[in-house]
Design a protein around this motif. Sequence first.
Motif, PDB file in Angstrom:
ATOM      1  N   MET A 132       0.815  -1.192   0.000  1.00 43.40           N
ATOM      2  CA  MET A 132       0.000   0.000   0.000  1.00 43.40           C
ATOM      3  C   MET A 132       0.862   1.260   0.000  1.00 43.40           C
ATOM      4  O   MET A 132       0.481   2.256  -0.578  1.00 43.40           O
ATOM      5  CB  MET A 132      -0.915  -0.038   1.232  1.00 43.40           C
ATOM      6  N   GLU A 133       2.013   1.164   0.660  1.00 46.03           N
ATOM      7  CA  GLU A 133       2.904   2.307   0.697  1.00 46.03           C
ATOM      8  C   GLU A 133       3.476   2.627  -0.682  1.00 46.03           C
ATOM      9  O   GLU A 133       3.746   3.787  -0.997  1.00 46.03           O
ATOM     10  CB  GLU A 133       4.041   2.050   1.682  1.00 46.03           C
ATOM     11  N   ILE A 134       3.660   1.593  -1.493  1.00 44.32           N
ATOM     12  CA  ILE A 134       4.199   1.798  -2.842  1.00 44.32           C
ATOM     13  C   ILE A 134       3.213   2.621  -3.668  1.00 44.32           C
ATOM     14  O   ILE A 134       3.612   3.530  -4.389  1.00 44.32           O
ATOM     15  CB  ILE A 134       4.495   0.442  -3.519  1.00 44.32           C
ATOM     16  N   LEU A 135       1.940   2.312  -3.552  1.00 50.15           N
ATOM     17  CA  LEU A 135       0.918   3.068  -4.274  1.00 50.15           C
ATOM     18  C   LEU A 135       0.885   4.512  -3.806  1.00 50.15           C
ATOM     19  O   LEU A 135       0.759   5.432  -4.620  1.00 50.15           O
ATOM     20  CB  LEU A 135      -0.457   2.422  -4.097  1.00 50.15           C
ATOM     21  N   ALA A 136       1.030   4.720  -2.535  1.00 48.82           N
ATOM     22  CA  ALA A 136       1.039   6.082  -2.005  1.00 48.82           C
ATOM     23  C   ALA A 136       2.284   6.843  -2.458  1.00 48.82           C
ATOM     24  O   ALA A 136       2.245   8.054  -2.652  1.00 48.82           O
ATOM     25  CB  ALA A 136       0.979   6.050  -0.480  1.00 48.82           C
ATOM     26  N   THR A 137       3.369   6.134  -2.664  1.00 49.81           N
ATOM     27  CA  THR A 137       4.610   6.764  -3.104  1.00 49.81           C
ATOM     28  C   THR A 137       4.575   7.091  -4.599  1.00 49.81           C
ATOM     29  O   THR A 137       4.948   8.192  -5.001  1.00 49.81           O
ATOM     30  CB  THR A 137       5.810   5.834  -2.818  1.00 49.81           C
ATOM     31  N   PHE A 138       4.149   6.139  -5.396  1.00 50.97           N
ATOM     32  CA  PHE A 138       4.175   6.321  -6.852  1.00 50.97           C
ATOM     33  C   PHE A 138       2.871   6.860  -7.426  1.00 50.97           C
ATOM     34  O   PHE A 138       2.824   7.226  -8.598  1.00 50.97           O
ATOM     35  CB  PHE A 138       4.524   4.992  -7.542  1.00 50.97           C
TER      36      PHE A 138
END
Length: 87
Positions: A1-7
């Motif tokens: 989920m953090e990857i989606l928030a980052t990218f």
Amino acid sequence: MEILATFGPLILMVVIFYFLLIRPQQKKQKQVRQMQQELKKGDKIVTIGGMHASVHALDEDQIVLLAGDGTKLTYDRSAVREVVEQS
């Protein structure tokens, strides 16, 4: 989920960049190519250098322009910026 928030914001910026800059430029280039392919003898045109002339003869990649003083000049089709008056 953090990857989606980052990218997520980066992907959103790329999509916005595409729809606001790239796509309209591609549509404009397509219209210019179509205009250059539809040139006919007698059309009054303006070149990218600002010369006003009429089309005297057409070839596949080149056009012969008739200037106001009767001079015939050979140009590439890509040098035509706009058609001022169609024959």
